[in-house]
Design an enzyme around this catalytic site. Structure first.
Site, PDB file in Angstrom:
ATOM      1  N   HIS A   1      -5.399  -1.468  -3.294  1.00  0.00           N
ATOM      2  CA  HIS A   1      -6.360  -0.958  -2.200  1.00  0.00           C
ATOM      3  C   HIS A   1      -7.391  -2.452  -1.959  1.00  0.00           C
ATOM      4  O   HIS A   1      -7.042  -3.382  -2.442  1.00  0.00           O
ATOM      5  CB  HIS A   1      -7.086  -0.101  -3.173  1.00  0.00           C
TER       6      HIS A   1
ATOM      7  N   ARG B   1      -2.128  -6.419  -9.245  1.00  0.00           N
ATOM      8  CA  ARG B   1      -1.362  -5.069  -8.452  1.00  0.00           C
ATOM      9  C   ARG B   1      -0.782  -5.170  -7.190  1.00  0.00           C
ATOM     10  O   ARG B   1      -1.487  -5.600  -6.250  1.00  0.00           O
ATOM     11  CB  ARG B   1      -2.482  -4.016  -8.852  1.00  0.00           C
TER      12      ARG B   1
ATOM     13  N   GLU C   1       0.365   7.859 -12.919  1.00  0.00           N
ATOM     14  CA  GLU C   1      -0.849   8.261 -12.177  1.00  0.00           C
ATOM     15  C   GLU C   1      -0.632   9.740 -11.245  1.00  0.00           C
ATOM     16  O   GLU C   1      -1.022  10.119 -10.252  1.00  0.00           O
ATOM     17  CB  GLU C   1      -1.505   7.194 -11.203  1.00  0.00           C
TER      18      GLU C   1
ATOM     19  N   ASP D   1      -5.907   9.053  -9.503  1.00  0.00           N
ATOM     20  CA  ASP D   1      -4.997   9.783  -9.087  1.00  0.00           C
ATOM     21  C   ASP D   1      -4.236  10.730 -10.131  1.00  0.00           C
ATOM     22  O   ASP D   1      -3.638  11.673  -9.700  1.00  0.00           O
ATOM     23  CB  ASP D   1      -3.837   8.556  -8.772  1.00  0.00           C
TER      24      ASP D   1
END
Ligand code: 3PY
Ligand code: MG
Length: 256
Positions: free
Chosen positions: A46, A71, A150, A176
């Site tokens: 993100h 990530r 998640e 999530d």
């Protein structure tokens, strides 16, 4: 300046608290890394960070003497090796739901005999101060690979995922996970079902001798997660921290 590696910091046994970068920029990474954090996590899933920006951030974090963790975007397996080559010491792979997916992450992140990582770690080698041969010898034990649990499916496969050789830890995506467990009704990890799942994941990681990590949305949540056994904990991200700091400053100035 070379500080302790991520592995050395994790071996210490105390929980590590990491900053979280969603925004690009060397100046920005330097501010995060020089804060009182144990690591800086660079988020390419993100936020607004692309690969060449991530390379810049990893360099800035290393220069400040902190380990960089990255990530990758969902399903971008090729990015795992590229970020490790650029000097990330920890890697977080989102949305992992099966042991086969976890094994595919190991294939990219670890050299044989654990995986099939491709050679080309030029920036990581120079940052480590090791010779190329010595880097190859140490790389599998210097890099920490976290896969994210998640979803309900990932949670159900937890023990098989933990048993995949080369996985060093689980990183929980609490939002999530809450969305998945509540079938889209909640983003609150402190609801009974997701919080029980978070406790279960920390306990299973401890039983397997692996590191439990989690994204905590606030300093208070980070303390709670440390209290239930999490050892690699990211505080709220840079955007939420800036937003809260700006809101507080103007509220105080206006006396409201
Ligand atoms: C989540 O909470 O789902 C995350 O992935 C944290 O960024
Ligand atoms: Mg997530």
């Amino acid at each position: 300046m070379r500080g302790s590696t991520l592995c050395e910091r994790l071996a210490d046994g105390k929980p590590l608290f990491s900053s979280w970068a969603s925004l690009p920029g060397r100046f920005h990474a330097d501010i995060l890394a020089r804060g009182d954090c144990d690591a800086v996590t660079i988020d390419m899933q993100h936020g607004a960070i692309g690969f060449s920006e991530a390379v810049t951030l990893i360099g800035a974090v290393a220069q400040a003497g902190k380990p960089a963790v990255a990530r990758v975007p969902v399903g971008d397996m090729g990015m795992i090796g590229r970020l490790l080559d650029a000097g990330a010491e920890g890697l977080i792979v989102p949305m992992i739901e099966t042991a086969a997916q976890a094994a595919a992450c190991v294939e990219q992140a670890k050299y044989p005999p654990l995986g099939g990582r491709s050679w080309g770690a030029y920036l990581a080698i120079s940052a480590s101060g090791l010779s190329p041969a010595e880097y190859l010898r140490q790389a599998n034990s210097r890099v920490r690979l976290f896969v994210m649990i998640e979803t309900r499916r990932g949670l159900e496969a937890l023990d098989e995922i933990l048993a995949v050789p080369g996985i060093d830890g689980i990183f929980v995506g609490p939002t999530d996970l809450s969305i998945s467990l509540s079938k889209g009704a909640s983003i609150d990890v402190f609801e009974p079902e997701p919080f029980a799942a978070a406790q279960h994941i920390a306990a299973r990681c401890a039983a397997a001798g692996l590191v439990a990590g989690i994204y905590a949305g606030s300093p208070e949540a980070a303390r709670k997660m440390a209290g239930i056994g999490y050892r690699f904990i990211t505080l709220g991200n840079d955007v939420t921290m800036f937003t809260a700091g700006i809101a507080d400053a103007f509220r105080l100035a206006r006396g409201v």
